[in-house]
Design a protein around this motif. Structure first.
Motif, PDB file in Angstrom:
ATOM      1  N   ASN A 129      33.204  34.585 -78.362  1.00 49.23           N
ATOM      2  CA  ASN A 129      34.139  34.155 -77.321  1.00 49.23           C
ATOM      3  C   ASN A 129      35.268  35.166 -77.167  1.00 49.23           C
ATOM      4  N   ASP A 168      43.301  28.298 -78.179  1.00 44.93           N
ATOM      5  CA  ASP A 168      42.973  27.130 -77.364  1.00 44.93           C
ATOM      6  C   ASP A 168      41.745  27.463 -76.541  1.00 44.93           C
ATOM      7  N   HIS A 169      40.656  26.803 -76.846  1.00 45.23           N
ATOM      8  CA  HIS A 169      39.373  27.121 -76.222  1.00 45.23           C
ATOM      9  C   HIS A 169      39.387  26.690 -74.757  1.00 45.23           C
ATOM     10  N   ILE A 175      38.176  25.891 -70.850  1.00 52.07           N
ATOM     11  CA  ILE A 175      36.986  25.271 -70.270  1.00 52.07           C
ATOM     12  C   ILE A 175      35.979  26.326 -69.816  1.00 52.07           C
ATOM     13  N   LEU A 181      35.053  28.951 -71.089  1.00 57.24           N
ATOM     14  CA  LEU A 181      34.248  29.505 -72.167  1.00 57.24           C
ATOM     15  C   LEU A 181      33.483  28.429 -72.928  1.00 57.24           C
ATOM     16  N   SER A 182      33.478  27.215 -72.421  1.00 59.34           N
ATOM     17  CA  SER A 182      32.751  26.131 -73.074  1.00 59.34           C
ATOM     18  C   SER A 182      31.312  26.082 -72.581  1.00 59.34           C
ATOM     19  N   ARG A 183      30.442  25.536 -73.403  1.00 58.38           N
ATOM     20  CA  ARG A 183      29.045  25.367 -73.010  1.00 58.38           C
ATOM     21  C   ARG A 183      28.968  24.376 -71.850  1.00 58.38           C
ATOM     22  N   ARG A 237      28.223  21.351 -69.607  1.00 56.83           N
ATOM     23  CA  ARG A 237      27.742  20.003 -69.893  1.00 56.83           C
ATOM     24  C   ARG A 237      28.402  19.029 -68.927  1.00 56.83           C
ATOM     25  N   ILE A 283      32.691  17.558 -68.899  1.00 63.35           N
ATOM     26  CA  ILE A 283      33.411  18.489 -69.761  1.00 63.35           C
ATOM     27  C   ILE A 283      34.902  18.205 -69.683  1.00 63.35           C
ATOM     28  N   GLU A 284      35.556  18.276 -70.811  1.00 65.56           N
ATOM     29  CA  GLU A 284      36.995  18.057 -70.872  1.00 65.56           C
ATOM     30  C   GLU A 284      37.635  19.172 -71.666  1.00 65.56           C
ATOM     31  N   GLN A 285      38.864  19.495 -71.288  1.00 70.64           N
ATOM     32  CA  GLN A 285      39.630  20.478 -72.054  1.00 70.64           C
ATOM     33  C   GLN A 285      39.966  19.880 -73.410  1.00 70.64           C
ATOM     34  N   ASP A 286      39.669  20.640 -74.502  1.00 68.65           N
ATOM     35  CA  ASP A 286      39.998  20.157 -75.848  1.00 68.65           C
ATOM     36  C   ASP A 286      41.510  20.113 -76.025  1.00 68.65           C
TER      37      ASP A 286
END
Length: 529
Positions: A414, A514-515, A517, A519-521, A523, A526-529
């Motif tokens: 990432n 802070d990851h 959205i 760069l998230s897989r 799905r 999807i929600e921001q962590d």
């Protein structure tokens, strides 16, 4: 290819002697001159660098380099203990004399075609530690899997220029395993059902996956093994030690039925891939058949590569739990693994990731037992995530063994902006203070490259630097920006200010980031962590 021979020059205070490669100083000097020419794109100034390699410059086995004005007009003399140290010196000159920069994604060279900046006062740098480590098993899948030698050459140049002298050499090893397993009676179709596709070989090698996105073609096996020989030749020419893979016990899924008298276990269903593509059978290292297969594989590796590096990697329980928790059994596992290495090479040094110890299974008594039957001086642990979750302090510096402090930083390749310059400047010296001679190196163990390059340049400088205070850290950051971005005009004050904002926020004490959205897989929901 010449053999890497044993040279007892890394000697610690307690008498432990580490093998080190012997490389002809004449050939190593030529290799470094060629490296300089490549970095400077063949400019005439490349010939103004005079290279002198003298192993006696080393201090207690630690690399040393010196920079001074050369004997010819306008020349620069690099005196160094090894080829790696000479490349390291060249990079130091570029950065701190010529305000230039060479990095993963490019370079900014501010040297004219005809002249070099002179050395005002001779410079001498002594490495803090014996080793500088590069890589994580995942690096070779997330970043390097489809590289040709031209790209590998660039990376090896970068390694040497940043002082790296110890690195995994796993490319093409499936060729050897395929060869040995065919000899043992497995069919090619069984092996095609075993090897993963190229991009997943990191997790195949660690026993987490089989079959997924496979098979590997014969042309892949052949081309990768030829590439491996080129990579290893260049590493050894420079003086970087290749760490070869040793047998972990993982075998094709039909192995238990083919060898019913041998003792097998099964790895876990890894992160939801299911047992069709994970749950690999592996030989118990306490079983005599483990010795037979392991010795044959390692002998074949050394023979085909014409290389005895003395450093071998083996990680059996990566993100999986041992089948038995009995303390004596845990000790016997590693006794079996090191026995294979030492049967083939009595001077073998086992390089083991300490990543497995982050699992809750690994209590203090279990780790102590697990390491207890490996002879002291024949094991180096990679404390993989030292900047955030160091294991050396939890396990008393690994109970008499030796380890390398590493910055992991990146997971999954990432590329969002984050890092902890504060942790990186203080961490290695803190480890030295805690463990003394048992901390033997600094390294980088990123899962993927080409991201947050400031963190990796800074981390590897800790192999010769002392910790920086806040003012010094800010000055270093300004220097980094100037080296990287100055062209025909100075870096604008606004750009320097922007980087200082980054240095005091996302790069200051930001270990995980802070990851985002993006760069998230992908799905649903999807929600921001």
């Amino acid at each position: 290819m010449g053999l890497l021979a044993l040279q007892q020059s890394h000697i610690l205070a307690n008498g432990i002697e580490w093998p080190k490669p012997i490389v002809s100083t004449a050939s190593s000097s030529k290799v470094i001159s060629d490296l300089i020419s490549r970095v400077l794109d063949g400019a005439p100034t490349a010939s103004l660098f005079q290279i002198s390699i003298n192993a006696h410059l080393a201090v207690n086995g630690k690399d040393v380099f010196e920079l001074s004005n050369g004997s010819a007009p306008g020349s620069i003399l690099i005196s160094a203990s090894t080829g790696v140290a000479a490349a390291w010196a060249f990079n130091y000159y570029l950065k701190y004399i010529a305000d230039s920069s060479v990095y993963w994604s490019g370079k900014n060279i501010r040297i004219s075609n005809g002249t070099l900046f002179p050395i005002i006062k001779p410079i001498r740098i002594v490495a803090n530690d014996l080793y500088r480590w590069y890589g994580n098993p995942c690096t070779f899948s997330y970043s390097a899997v489809f590289w040709n030698f031209s790209r590998w050459e660039k990376e090896i140049d970068w390694m040497a220029m940043n002082g790296i002298n110890l690195v995994y050499a796993t490319t093409g090893m499936e060729y050897i395993y395929n060869k040995i397993f065919l000899r043992m009676g497995f069919s090619q179709s069984e092996l095609d059902d075993y090897f993963t596709g190229p991009a997943f070989l990191a997790w195949f090698r660690m026993g987490n996956l089989q079959k997924h996105a496979g098979p590997l073609s014969n042309s892949w096996h052949q081309s990768q093994f030829q590439l491996a020989k080129q990579i290893i030749q260049r590493l050894t020419d420079i003086g970087i030690i290749p760490v070869l893979p040793a047998f972990t016990g993982f075998m094709p899924r039909t192995a238990p039925s083919r060898f019913p008298s041998a003792k097998f276990h099964y790895s876990s269903d890894w992160v939801g891939f299911g047992c069709n593509e994970s749950c690999l059978p592996y030989l118990d290292p306490t079983d005599a058949f483990f010795q037979k297969v392991g010795v044959e594989l390692l002998n074949e590796t050394i023979t085909l590569l014409n290389l005895t590096s003395h450093y071998y990697a083996c990680d059996l329980f990566n993100e999986m739990t041992p089948p038995i928790s009995d303390l004596d059994y845990l000790a016997d596992i590693n006794a079996g693994i090191i026995q294979v290495m030492q049967t083939v090479d009595p001077s073998a040094i086992w390089v083991m990731q300490a990543w497995l110890f982050l699992s809750g299974f690994w209590t203090v008594d279990r780790v102590k037992s697990y390491l207890s039957k490996v002879p002291i001086g024949h094991l180096i642990l990679l404390d993989l995530f030292s900047e955030a979750i160091p294991q050396y302090s939890r396990f008393e510096s690994f109970y008499g063994h030796y380890y390398i402090w590493n910055m992991l930083h990146d997971f999954g390749g990432n590329n969002f902006l984050f890092g902890s310059l504060v942790s990186v400047t203080n961490g290695p010296q803190g480890a030295r203070n805690f463990s003394h001679d048992h901390m033997v190196g600094v390294g980088i163990t990123m899962e993927g490259i080409n991201q947050n390059e400031i963190m990796y340049e800074f981390a590897l400088e800790q192999s010769w630097r002392s910790p920086l205070n806040d003012i010094e850290l800010n000055d270093w950051l300004v220097g980094f920006v100037i080296r990287r971005y100055t062209g025909d005009h100075p870096v604008p004050d606004s750009a320097l200010y922007a980087w200082q904002l980054l240095g005091n926020s996302v790069y200051r004490k930001n270990l995980y980031g802070d990851h985002p959205i993006m760069l998230s897989r992908p799905r649903v929901n999807i929600e921001q962590d």
